[in-house]
Design an enzyme around this catalytic site. Structure first.
Site, PDB file in Angstrom:
ATOM      1  N   TYR A  54     -25.999 -19.234 -46.048  1.00 17.84           N
ATOM      2  CA  TYR A  54     -27.440 -19.243 -45.789  1.00 17.84           C
ATOM      3  C   TYR A  54     -28.014 -17.836 -45.928  1.00 17.84           C
ATOM      4  O   TYR A  54     -27.623 -16.913 -45.209  1.00 17.84           O
ATOM      5  CB  TYR A  54     -27.741 -19.791 -44.397  1.00 17.84           C
ATOM      6  CG  TYR A  54     -27.302 -21.217 -44.158  1.00 17.84           C
ATOM      7  CD1 TYR A  54     -27.020 -22.081 -45.214  1.00 17.84           C
ATOM      8  CD2 TYR A  54     -27.159 -21.710 -42.875  1.00 17.84           C
ATOM      9  CE1 TYR A  54     -26.619 -23.390 -44.998  1.00 17.84           C
ATOM     10  CE2 TYR A  54     -26.764 -23.016 -42.634  1.00 17.84           C
ATOM     11  CZ  TYR A  54     -26.482 -23.853 -43.698  1.00 17.84           C
ATOM     12  OH  TYR A  54     -26.087 -25.140 -43.461  1.00 17.84           O
ATOM     13  N   SER A 149     -18.337 -30.761 -43.432  1.00 18.66           N
ATOM     14  CA  SER A 149     -19.742 -31.048 -43.673  1.00 18.66           C
ATOM     15  C   SER A 149     -19.900 -31.742 -45.016  1.00 18.66           C
ATOM     16  O   SER A 149     -19.470 -31.216 -46.048  1.00 18.66           O
ATOM     17  CB  SER A 149     -20.570 -29.756 -43.662  1.00 18.66           C
ATOM     18  OG  SER A 149     -21.934 -30.030 -43.899  1.00 18.66           O
ATOM     19  N   TRP A 202     -27.662 -33.287 -39.939  1.00 16.27           N
ATOM     20  CA  TRP A 202     -28.698 -32.360 -40.372  1.00 16.27           C
ATOM     21  C   TRP A 202     -29.810 -33.121 -41.095  1.00 16.27           C
ATOM     22  O   TRP A 202     -29.621 -34.239 -41.532  1.00 16.27           O
ATOM     23  CB  TRP A 202     -28.127 -31.251 -41.261  1.00 16.27           C
ATOM     24  CG  TRP A 202     -27.549 -31.650 -42.589  1.00 16.27           C
ATOM     25  CD1 TRP A 202     -26.279 -32.100 -42.826  1.00 16.27           C
ATOM     26  CD2 TRP A 202     -28.198 -31.625 -43.869  1.00 16.27           C
ATOM     27  NE1 TRP A 202     -26.097 -32.354 -44.164  1.00 16.27           N
ATOM     28  CE2 TRP A 202     -27.262 -32.063 -44.826  1.00 16.27           C
ATOM     29  CE3 TRP A 202     -29.477 -31.259 -44.288  1.00 16.27           C
ATOM     30  CZ2 TRP A 202     -27.565 -32.159 -46.191  1.00 16.27           C
ATOM     31  CZ3 TRP A 202     -29.783 -31.357 -45.646  1.00 16.27           C
ATOM     32  CH2 TRP A 202     -28.829 -31.788 -46.580  1.00 16.27           C
ATOM     33  N   LEU A 205     -35.287 -35.174 -40.088  1.00 17.86           N
ATOM     34  CA  LEU A 205     -36.675 -35.424 -40.492  1.00 17.86           C
ATOM     35  C   LEU A 205     -36.823 -35.378 -42.013  1.00 17.86           C
ATOM     36  O   LEU A 205     -37.936 -35.227 -42.539  1.00 17.86           O
ATOM     37  CB  LEU A 205     -37.619 -34.412 -39.838  1.00 17.86           C
ATOM     38  CG  LEU A 205     -37.621 -34.403 -38.305  1.00 17.86           C
ATOM     39  CD1 LEU A 205     -38.639 -33.405 -37.782  1.00 17.86           C
ATOM     40  CD2 LEU A 205     -37.896 -35.792 -37.745  1.00 17.86           C
ATOM     41  N   GLY A 284     -34.515 -27.414 -37.702  1.00 13.48           N
ATOM     42  CA  GLY A 284     -34.967 -26.070 -37.999  1.00 13.48           C
ATOM     43  C   GLY A 284     -36.378 -25.905 -37.467  1.00 13.48           C
ATOM     44  O   GLY A 284     -36.976 -26.848 -36.954  1.00 13.48           O
ATOM     45  N   GLN A 290     -42.745 -25.646 -32.601  1.00  8.34           N
ATOM     46  CA  GLN A 290     -42.146 -26.832 -33.220  1.00  8.34           C
ATOM     47  C   GLN A 290     -40.931 -27.294 -32.430  1.00  8.34           C
ATOM     48  O   GLN A 290     -40.679 -28.495 -32.317  1.00  8.34           O
ATOM     49  CB  GLN A 290     -41.750 -26.528 -34.671  1.00  8.34           C
ATOM     50  CG  GLN A 290     -42.925 -26.289 -35.593  1.00  8.34           C
ATOM     51  CD  GLN A 290     -42.484 -25.906 -36.995  1.00  8.34           C
ATOM     52  OE1 GLN A 290     -41.309 -25.615 -37.229  1.00  8.34           O
ATOM     53  NE2 GLN A 290     -43.406 -25.906 -37.932  1.00  8.34           N
TER      54      GLN A 290
END
Length: 340
Positions: A54, A149, A202, A205, A284, A290
């Site tokens: 990342y 993952s 993960w 949304l 995130g 948020q």
């Protein structure tokens, strides 16, 4: 906040975890990235997810900075290996794992990570080598537990068998999972449940699509993830979430949620956390508020009749094919490119 054990033998994690895959060191100023971690801590979030890949390591550095001074035993720090330095041959080789782990620990400013995850499956490295390297990391005290993952069910099963032989606690799988993307339901979840492996999902949304901010026939809003310089491709466009048919179905689902007195993102996150298979959902944030809004999902009862109507609204666009686990998807794309 609520908490649950990750798998049979893993750490106790907060039901909502904070991840910085597309924000820290990339889409956010450093001050905002640090503020989001502080807001997560204030909200009772104890579980933080990042990876060596990342923002080319910057995300790990920023997470380490944000957690400086926090009681190390009060948080669960998770990172990944296998894409830092670029995916490809040897991504999960023993040498790459050893080098990447030491670099991750240095960037995170810690002597160990609580969960070390293999980022995608590596066809070029014998699985025995990968799991042996994980075992070495656990024995050295640098890693407490390991996970994978976006692996397919058969890959997870083989890894679990080797983990048992090596005495390695393989406790977690981190797949994409949402109302729109359900590819793990048919094979991965049953396999993991039988093996005592928990899900740390993960994109609950769908890269922001399930917030309702994207509208059919309209360009993505300025500043949204879909138009970000980096991130839109991996989190939204790769999975066709901006297709007008998808956005139209999401609009119908949002209307149904609204008539029930709920926002769609609140309902979608509560849906991802339902049941026993999912221990935690990674979210995130580009702003601290948020995170606060997302906590409402923990207090959201799900009416079966409303879920039935939501499922009916989304049915034409829901993706369920187990072959679309990301490791398999990328492998198929690579084979297609090679054939050309």
């Amino acid at each position: 906040m609520e908490y649950r054990r990750l798998g049979t033998d893993g750490p106790v994690v907060s039901r909502i975890a904070f991840g910085n895959s597309l924000t820290a060191g990339n889409q956010l100023a450093d001050a905002n990235a640090l503020a989001c971690v502080r807001a997560a801590l204030d909200a009772g979030i104890t579980t933080f997810d990042t990876a060596d890949a990342y923002a080319d390591g910057r995300a790990e550095e920023l997470l380490g900075r944000a957690l400086r001074g926090v009681d190390r035993d009060s948080v669960v720090v998770c990172t990944k290996v296998g894409r830092g330095g670029g995916p490809g041959p040897g991504a999960l080789s023993a040498g790459r794992i050893a080098t990447s782990l030491d670099a991750s620990l240095r960037r995170l400013g810690t002597g160990h990570v609580d969960l070390y995850q293999a980022h995608l499956y590596d066809d070029s490295t014998p699985l025995e080598e990968t799991m042996g390297a994980f075992a070495d990391a656990v024995r050295a005290g640098k890693v407490r537990c390991v996970g994978v993952s976006e692996w397919a069910a058969d890959e997870i099963g083989r890894a679990a068998g080797l983990a048992r032989e090596l005495g390695v606690p393989l406790v977690a799988n981190q797949p994409q999972y949402s109302l729109l993307w359900r590819v793990i339901e048919a094979e991965v979840i049953p396999a993991c449940t039988a093996l005592g492996i928990g899900q740390m999902v993960w994109s609950p949304l769908a890269g922001g699509v399930l917030t309702g901010k994207y509208r059919p026939g309209q360009p993505p809003p300025a500043g949204s993830r879909a138009v970000a310089a980096r991130g839109g491709e991996v989190s939204i466009r790769r999975f066709d979430f901006l297709d007008d048919a998808v956005l139209t179905a999401v609009s119908r689902a949002a209307d149904l949620a609204g008539r029930a007195g709920l926002t769609l993102p609140r309902l979608a996150l509560a849906w991802a956390l339902r049941g026993e298979a999912v221990a935690t959902a990674v979210i995130g944030a580009s702003a601290p508020e948020q995170i606060t809004r997302n906590l409402a999902a923990l207090r959201t009862p799900l009416d079966p009749e409303l879920l039935h109507r939501i499922d009916a609204a989304l049915a034409p666009v829901v993706v369920r094919d187990p072959a679309l686990t990301l490791s398999r998807m990328l492998r198929a794309a690579s084979l297609t490119q090679t054939a050309r």
